[in-house]
Every structure is written in C-alpha cells, then in structure tokens.
Design a protein around this motif. Sequence first.
Motif, PDB file in Angstrom:
ATOM      1  N   ALA A 164      22.212  12.226 -14.953  1.00 41.66           N
ATOM      2  CA  ALA A 164      21.927  11.668 -13.630  1.00 41.66           C
ATOM      3  C   ALA A 164      20.650  12.253 -13.044  1.00 41.66           C
ATOM      4  N   LEU A 165      20.443  13.554 -13.262  1.00 46.76           N
ATOM      5  CA  LEU A 165      19.242  14.199 -12.736  1.00 46.76           C
ATOM      6  C   LEU A 165      17.988  13.649 -13.404  1.00 46.76           C
ATOM      7  N   SER A 166      18.046  13.417 -14.713  1.00 49.30           N
ATOM      8  CA  SER A 166      16.880  12.872 -15.418  1.00 49.30           C
ATOM      9  C   SER A 166      16.543  11.477 -14.913  1.00 49.30           C
ATOM     10  N   CYS A 167      17.571  10.660 -14.694  1.00 51.83           N
ATOM     11  CA  CYS A 167      17.321   9.317 -14.156  1.00 51.83           C
ATOM     12  C   CYS A 167      16.735   9.389 -12.750  1.00 51.83           C
ATOM     13  N   LEU A 168      17.229  10.327 -11.952  1.00 53.71           N
ATOM     14  CA  LEU A 168      16.752  10.442 -10.578  1.00 53.71           C
ATOM     15  C   LEU A 168      15.277  10.833 -10.525  1.00 53.71           C
ATOM     16  N   VAL A 169      14.916  11.874 -11.265  1.00 50.20           N
ATOM     17  CA  VAL A 169      13.523  12.332 -11.199  1.00 50.20           C
ATOM     18  C   VAL A 169      12.582  11.315 -11.837  1.00 50.20           C
ATOM     19  N   TYR A 170      13.049  10.606 -12.889  1.00 45.30           N
ATOM     20  CA  TYR A 170      12.199   9.585 -13.494  1.00 45.30           C
ATOM     21  C   TYR A 170      12.018   8.399 -12.543  1.00 45.30           C
ATOM     22  N   ALA A 171      13.082   8.078 -11.790  1.00 43.65           N
ATOM     23  CA  ALA A 171      12.967   6.994 -10.816  1.00 43.65           C
ATOM     24  C   ALA A 171      11.980   7.346  -9.715  1.00 43.65           C
ATOM     25  N   VAL A 172      12.008   8.587  -9.253  1.00 43.05           N
ATOM     26  CA  VAL A 172      11.079   9.004  -8.191  1.00 43.05           C
ATOM     27  C   VAL A 172       9.641   9.028  -8.705  1.00 43.05           C
ATOM     28  N   ALA A 173       9.433   9.634  -9.882  1.00 44.56           N
ATOM     29  CA  ALA A 173       8.071   9.743 -10.419  1.00 44.56           C
ATOM     30  C   ALA A 173       7.483   8.368 -10.728  1.00 44.56           C
ATOM     31  N   GLY A 174       8.269   7.513 -11.404  1.00 41.13           N
ATOM     32  CA  GLY A 174       7.770   6.176 -11.702  1.00 41.13           C
ATOM     33  C   GLY A 174       7.590   5.332 -10.457  1.00 41.13           C
ATOM     34  N   GLY A 175       8.460   5.527  -9.464  1.00 38.54           N
ATOM     35  CA  GLY A 175       8.312   4.768  -8.223  1.00 38.54           C
ATOM     36  C   GLY A 175       7.072   5.126  -7.451  1.00 38.54           C
ATOM     37  N   VAL A 176       6.595   6.363  -7.581  1.00 40.66           N
ATOM     38  CA  VAL A 176       5.391   6.788  -6.863  1.00 40.66           C
ATOM     39  C   VAL A 176       4.130   6.410  -7.631  1.00 40.66           C
ATOM     40  N   ILE A 177       4.094   6.674  -8.927  1.00 43.11           N
ATOM     41  CA  ILE A 177       2.868   6.509  -9.711  1.00 43.11           C
ATOM     42  C   ILE A 177       2.632   5.063 -10.111  1.00 43.11           C
ATOM     43  N   GLY A 178       3.674   4.247 -10.270  1.00 40.02           N
ATOM     44  CA  GLY A 178       3.514   2.879 -10.769  1.00 40.02           C
ATOM     45  C   GLY A 178       2.544   2.036  -9.966  1.00 40.02           C
ATOM     46  N   PRO A 179       2.722   1.858  -8.642  1.00 36.41           N
ATOM     47  CA  PRO A 179       1.747   1.064  -7.878  1.00 36.41           C
ATOM     48  C   PRO A 179       0.350   1.666  -7.857  1.00 36.41           C
ATOM     49  N   ILE A 180       0.243   2.996  -7.907  1.00 32.06           N
ATOM     50  CA  ILE A 180      -1.085   3.622  -7.925  1.00 32.06           C
ATOM     51  C   ILE A 180      -1.840   3.248  -9.196  1.00 32.06           C
ATOM     52  N   TYR A 181      -1.158   3.342 -10.342  1.00 34.18           N
ATOM     53  CA  TYR A 181      -1.802   2.969 -11.603  1.00 34.18           C
ATOM     54  C   TYR A 181      -2.227   1.504 -11.599  1.00 34.18           C
ATOM     55  N   THR A 182      -1.357   0.620 -11.116  1.00 33.43           N
ATOM     56  CA  THR A 182      -1.677  -0.807 -11.115  1.00 33.43           C
ATOM     57  C   THR A 182      -2.837  -1.123 -10.181  1.00 33.43           C
ATOM     58  N   ALA A 183      -2.852  -0.523  -8.985  1.00 27.79           N
ATOM     59  CA  ALA A 183      -3.912  -0.807  -8.013  1.00 27.79           C
ATOM     60  C   ALA A 183      -5.268  -0.324  -8.512  1.00 27.79           C
ATOM     61  N   CYS A 184      -5.326   0.871  -9.102  1.00 23.08           N
ATOM     62  CA  CYS A 184      -6.612   1.407  -9.574  1.00 23.08           C
ATOM     63  C   CYS A 184      -7.145   0.606 -10.754  1.00 23.08           C
ATOM     64  N   CYS A 185      -6.276   0.191 -11.668  1.00 23.75           N
ATOM     65  CA  CYS A 185      -6.737  -0.652 -12.776  1.00 23.75           C
ATOM     66  C   CYS A 185      -7.166  -2.031 -12.280  1.00 23.75           C
ATOM     67  N   PHE A 186      -6.526  -2.535 -11.228  1.00 23.71           N
ATOM     68  CA  PHE A 186      -6.894  -3.847 -10.696  1.00 23.71           C
ATOM     69  C   PHE A 186      -8.278  -3.801 -10.050  1.00 23.71           C
ATOM     70  N   THR A 187      -8.603  -2.737  -9.302  1.00 20.53           N
ATOM     71  CA  THR A 187      -9.954  -2.637  -8.725  1.00 20.53           C
ATOM     72  C   THR A 187     -11.008  -2.419  -9.812  1.00 20.53           C
ATOM     73  N   LEU A 188     -10.626  -1.759 -10.910  1.00 20.18           N
ATOM     74  CA  LEU A 188     -11.551  -1.659 -12.045  1.00 20.18           C
ATOM     75  C   LEU A 188     -11.833  -3.036 -12.626  1.00 20.18           C
ATOM     76  N   TYR A 189     -10.808  -3.889 -12.701  1.00 22.87           N
ATOM     77  CA  TYR A 189     -10.988  -5.275 -13.149  1.00 22.87           C
ATOM     78  C   TYR A 189     -11.876  -6.051 -12.176  1.00 22.87           C
ATOM     79  N   LEU A 190     -11.659  -5.881 -10.875  1.00 21.20           N
ATOM     80  CA  LEU A 190     -12.487  -6.578  -9.887  1.00 21.20           C
ATOM     81  C   LEU A 190     -13.943  -6.111  -9.961  1.00 21.20           C
ATOM     82  N   ASN A 191     -14.138  -4.833 -10.236  1.00 20.09           N
ATOM     83  CA  ASN A 191     -15.509  -4.331 -10.359  1.00 20.09           C
ATOM     84  C   ASN A 191     -16.231  -4.975 -11.541  1.00 20.09           C
ATOM     85  N   ARG A 192     -15.514  -5.167 -12.662  1.00 18.57           N
ATOM     86  CA  ARG A 192     -16.123  -5.833 -13.812  1.00 18.57           C
ATOM     87  C   ARG A 192     -16.435  -7.295 -13.489  1.00 18.57           C
TER      88      ARG A 192
END
Length: 543
Positions: free
Chosen positions: A205-233
């Motif tokens: 349960a602890l592994s699922c909890l910490v993975y849910a928190v970490a992925g929930g925080v980093i996921g939109p950040i990764y997508t947004a930064c790669c999307f602006t890199l695409y817009l820059n190209r």
Amino acid sequence: MRLDKLQLDLYPRPAWQAVDLGFSLLRLAAGTSYAAWLALWLPLVAACYGLALISGKFGLAWLLLSWWLRPLLERVVIYVLSRAVFGEQVSWRSALRAWPSQLGGGWFRLLTLWRPFMPGRGLYQPIWQLEHARGAFAANRRSVIGRDGAGRTAYWFGLACAHFEMVLQLGLISLIGLFFAQPDAVNPFSLLASDSDNATNLLTALSCLVYAVAGGVIGPIYTACCFTLYLNRRAELEAWDIELVLRQLKPHPAANTQTNIAGRLAGLLLPLLLAGLLLQPSPSHAAETEPAADSIVCAAPKEVLERQAKRGTPATPEQARLRQQLDQVYTQPELRSYRCDMVWEERNKQAPKAEDNKPPSWWEWLFGNGKGRQIPGVAVVLIKLLLIGGAIVLVAWLAYRYRDRLAGLLQPASRALPPLPTEVAGLDIRPESLPDDVPASVRALWNRGEQRAALALLYRASLSQLAHRHALALSRGATEGDCLRLAERANREGALPTEALHVFREVAGLWQAAAYARQWPQDLVLEAACSGWARQFGTGRLA
C-alpha cells in the motif's frame, strides 16, 4: 491556427529555454490539467493496487498498468494545454469526455517499441494527437520535429523527470518510515526490511501511495514542458514570429471608414506645414543642432543591400507590394540580422603628427633596437655574459650571506610529540608514583584486606605501561572502555603486543567489576593476573 490569440511569447529560442517555458504554460491551466490527469491517474493506481493484492505480485501489476499505460494518460493534459495556449478554457470534465477521441495514432508504438526506450515521447505525442499525422507522413514529421537538438533535449528531460519521481518516492518513504518504523531503528528505510505478512501488505500500500503522489506531481510537468518544446519547433519551422508581425501590419477594416476624415485634416494642416518650412532656420544654424535619437535612420549593411539587389525587378505589382511588406518586417529589431549603433566621429580629421626625432634611449643605443645605432655583435655577447655572470654572483652571495636562514627553511620541521599523560580518570599514572615492584605491592595490599586499593594499583600501573612504554595517547577523561578500544586499535596497528593486550583486558575487567559492582575476584584469580602482569611488564619499573 489562431496565432493572434497565443498566450505565450513564442519565438525561436534554445531547446532548454523552450522546456522551461512549459512551467509558464502549465500555470495558465494548472487546475484543469491536474484535475484531468488525477481523474485518470488515481483510478489506474487503485486498479494496480487491487491487482497486486489479488495476484500477490506487485511488480508485475505496476508494470502492466500504471507504468505501461501512462503515455495514453498524457494525452488528456495535451488536450487541455493545446487549448489553453490559445486562450480557450476547458473544464476537466469536458477533457475527460474528449480523452477517448484523442487516443488515435501512435498508441501501438508508444505501448510496445518506444515504451522502455523513449523517455522523450512527449515531444512526438502532439504529432499524432493534434496534427492527426499517420504512417509515412507521421514518420517524416517526427524526423523534422526532432532535429536541431530537440529530440535529444526531450530524451534527457524524460530521464530527469524519471529521476525526480524516484527521489520524490524515496523522500516520501523515508518520511513515513520515521513515524512507522521501530523506536530503536535509526535507518528511515528500515520499514522496508520487515518480513511479516502485515508489513508486506503495508509496504504494498505504501509503494502504491508514494508512486501515486510522485506520478501525480511529475506527469503534467513532463507533458507541459515537452509540449512547449514541440511548439518551439513549430515556431522555428513555420516562422510564427514573422507571421504575427505580418498580421499586425495588415490594415484594420475600420481604417477605410476614416479615410475621408484624414483627407480633410490633411487639407487643413497643409498650409501650416508650408509656413513651417518657410520659417526654418538657415542651414548654418541647422547644422549646429544635434539630431534626435528617433530621427536617425539605420542603413542596412552592404551585404543586405547586395542580396536585395539580386532579386531583380518585381514581375507584378502584387509581388512588389509583398516585397515592400517583407522588407518592412525585416526592419524590426528582433528580426533583422544586424544591429544599429550610433557612434560619434570627428568631422574634420587632422593628419597624424609626425613623430618627433627624439634621441634614442640607452637601451636602444646599446642593443640596436629601433632608431639607436648598432654596435658590433661581439660586444653585445660580452655585455650579455657580464650581466648573466653578475646575476649569478649576486644570487650566490645572497645564498652564502643568509645560509643560516636557508638551512632553517630547508630542514623539515620535527613533529612535536604530545606530552605524556599523567592522569587518566582521576588515577595517577606517572611512573614515579608507582612502587618499584608492582606485583609484590598488589599482593601485599590484597593480603592486608585492601582489595580496592590493590586492584586500583594494578589497573593504573597497566595504564602507565600503555602510555609510557607503548606510547598510547590516553586522554584525561578516558573510561575503561575507551582505554580498551585504544589498546585494541594499537594492537591491530602493530604498536602493542597481543600478550600485553590480553593482560590489560583481564586487569580492566577485574577493576570494572570491583569499582562498579563491588565484585571481588578470588585469590587464585588475582594471583594469576599478577603472574601474567609480571611476565609481560616485569616489576613495572621503567628504565
């Protein structure tokens, strides 16, 4: 594409600056992006946890669900950000409803070949989702978008985000471990070392909890930064900045309705302008005034003018009008390839004055440098030898004159030995404070019934032998345990014989039992300790 409604200042910039622009884009629609992302992410992690409880294999459940299907979840964030960048606000519920329609194209590649080896997939997701490219055209678009370091930047940024997630998970596990671990555990990860069934379920349960928190925080950040890199190209390839300037130059429809008013005002102001021209100052006075900064015209470099001349005459009036508009666009400071600076130059430059015929210096006269007269080469060699010889003689005389100081500098400084200890834990260990025959004195005190004094004499005599004969650096406040550990370290380093270590360990044990527990040894035990002490240290007298 509605470039006039762009919410970001998109112009060609380095790849890592384009990645950093993703944080600004994410702030425009952070609430909607995270709400839509978590609405898909948290149920997926919950399903992963349920499958792990049923199958008992958490690693396989995590691999099949939360990690494997994650690229498909990123498209809901791209859907929100692709509209927020043009000022369109969507709700997270509408984004969830539109998410199934955004999954077409590229899903097979993302879930098979690219999944373990392409952390920079976020750069190419918009090609399938927004451009609806398929097949060979999509492959060509991926090749074009990934050039000029964009693909490499997306790859390394994906690896960095994976490491950020790992650090965040470890930090959360250690934080929770501080509260749930055993009271005597110092390691914050000791919670992971338990083998009980309850602990295993808790860890799952602890592994699922910490993975849910970490992925929930980093996921939109990764997508947004790669999307602006695409817009820059896209901005680099399609010259969005130039298109925006051209749209600003397009005449507004309301300007046609004001043409008649402008013509009437021009007719009224024409007489005033003619009067101003007649009242202008004379050229002599006008030349004395300084030009205004905004009246200075920046002339294009010679290369730019030659390139424009090679275009030839326009074939049609429409082409001439387009050339005029393009030339006007490229006069903007942010688009032209040269920079204009205003510098002051002397109007009437005077000819440089002839250098005065100064007499040559002694150095020029001596070595024939410049205008000085030259002397024979043999004399030059002799003078050089005299100068070098004089320098050598001067150095030798200084070395002889200050030879005492040089000897002190060259001689290595001897290391000062630390002073020998005289007292340890309140016991006097100076050799002069001990009797001539330590074992005999210990036996005499023991036979008179002074048991504590006998063991104290034997212990402090042992400390004196360690400090003054074997040079152990005993401190004034060292306890019995400190002295024993220091003796063991000296034995490992070869500074103390093993027999001496055994004797001191036995004496220290007898003294500790007597001093702290009032447990006195038997007569035979004391006699054996005195005999071993005498065999190792003799009578205890130091020469």
